[in-house]
Design an enzyme around this catalytic site. Structure first.
Site, PDB file in Angstrom:
ATOM      1  N   HIS A 199     -59.909  81.205  -3.380  1.00 24.54           N
ATOM      2  CA  HIS A 199     -58.602  81.837  -3.152  1.00 24.54           C
ATOM      3  C   HIS A 199     -58.255  82.727  -4.342  1.00 24.54           C
ATOM      4  CE1 HIS A 199     -54.674  82.023  -1.188  1.00 24.54           C
ATOM      5  NE2 HIS A 199     -54.133  81.953  -2.391  1.00 24.54           N
ATOM      6  N   GLU A 235     -56.357  68.804   4.498  1.00 25.81           N
ATOM      7  CA  GLU A 235     -55.555  69.141   5.682  1.00 25.81           C
ATOM      8  C   GLU A 235     -54.433  70.140   5.368  1.00 25.81           C
ATOM      9  OE1 GLU A 235     -56.659  66.187   4.888  1.00 25.81           O
ATOM     10  OE2 GLU A 235     -57.373  65.118   6.664  1.00 25.81           O
TER      11      GLU A 235
HETATM   12  C1  GRF Z   1     -61.685  86.854  -1.374  1.00 26.76           C
HETATM   13  O1  GRF Z   1     -60.821  87.523  -2.252  1.00 26.76           O
HETATM   14  C2  GRF Z   1     -61.376  85.385  -1.321  1.00 26.76           C
HETATM   15  O2  GRF Z   1     -60.757  84.906  -2.473  1.00 26.76           O
HETATM   16  C3  GRF Z   1     -60.427  85.273  -0.148  1.00 26.76           C
HETATM   17  O3  GRF Z   1     -60.851  86.246   0.761  1.00 26.76           O
HETATM   18  C4  GRF Z   1     -61.495  87.306   0.066  1.00 26.76           C
HETATM   19  C5  GRF Z   1     -62.795  87.586   0.747  1.00 26.76           C
HETATM   20  O4  GRF Z   1     -63.390  88.748   0.264  1.00 26.76           O
HETATM   21  N1  GRF Z   1     -60.439  83.939   0.405  1.00 26.76           N
HETATM   22  P1  GRF Z   1     -64.872  89.135   0.696  1.00 26.76           P
HETATM   23  O5  GRF Z   1     -64.907  89.229   2.215  1.00 26.76           O
HETATM   24  O6  GRF Z   1     -65.794  88.071   0.174  1.00 26.76           O
HETATM   25  O7  GRF Z   1     -65.119  90.459   0.062  1.00 26.76           O
END
Ligand code: GRF
Length: 202
Positions: free
Chosen positions: A109, A142
């Site tokens: 994230h 969850e």
């Molecule tokens: C990333 O910034 C990740 O932190 C979030 O979604 C984005 C995905 O980017 N969960 P990518 O498709 O890997 O370029």
């Protein structure tokens, strides 16, 4: 260790995992399958280029979310996947799916959780005016972006940042941190104790 990567978008994190783990025999990690809920996700193209099997599972083709989850579960079990990696996968799983794969689903994230969970962390970060943001890798439970935190890295937020410039800085860290965490998981170095994830040196 066979892993699955689930992605809805461009898949730059998937690419980092392909380059740093899948194509490195010493990593002990094989991406057995890439699954997307979007037919046009560029992540699928990246997987195909690397010779990794792909599946598209679309919510609209199922009567409810349990049935959607069950289809994904069927693919994971058929591919003998031991670890599920979410990399920009924009669907939430039902609690039964999370229970089935307890401590075997990892997500990334683009904020320092528990700050700015949810679907718009980067705009939320800029709107709040914080000076430091970063990346969090965590086990999925969850809740929404709420599971035990495995690793975090900070990045500065500058006054003149926009979404693009901040995300670019965050991505650089994501592409280093995610492969490192998964390598450690595969080496049996992660231990969950309550809400804490301990990293054992091997
Ligand atoms: C990333 O910034 C990740 O932190 C979030 O979604 C984005 C995905 O980017 N969960 P990518 O498709 O890997 O370029």
């Amino acid at each position: 260790m066979k892993i699955a990567v689930l992605a809805s978008g461009s898949g730059t994190n998937l690419q980092a995992l392909i380059d740093q783990l899948h194509q490195d025999e010493t990593s002990g990690v094989e991406i057995a399958v890439v699954i997307s809920d979007r037919r046009k996700a560029y992540a699928l193209t990246r997987a195909k280029k690397a010779g990794i099997p792909t599946y598209v599972v679309r919510v609209r083709n199922f009567p409810d979310r349990d049935a959607f989850d069950a289809e994904i579960s069927k693919i994971l079990d058929r591919c003998e996947v031991e670890l599920i990696i979410l990399a920009g996968f924009m669907k939430l799983f039902q609690p039964a799916f999370v229970r089935k794969y307890r401590n075997r689903i990892i997500n990334i994230h683009p904020s320092l959780l528990p700050a700015f969970p949810g679907a718009h962390p980067v705009p939320d970060t800029l709107a709040y005016g914080v000076k430091v943001s970063g990346v969090t890798v965590f086990f999925v439970d969850e809740g929404i972006d709420a599971g035990p935190i495995i690793a975090q890295v900070s990045v500065p937020v500058f006054d003149d940042d926009d979404e693009e410039s901040l995300l670019k800085r965050i991505h650089i860290e994501e592409h280093k941190l995610y492969p490192q965490v998964i390598r450690r998981y595969a080496a049996g170095m992660l231990e969950i104790v309550g809400r804490k994830v301990l990293v054992k040196e091997s």
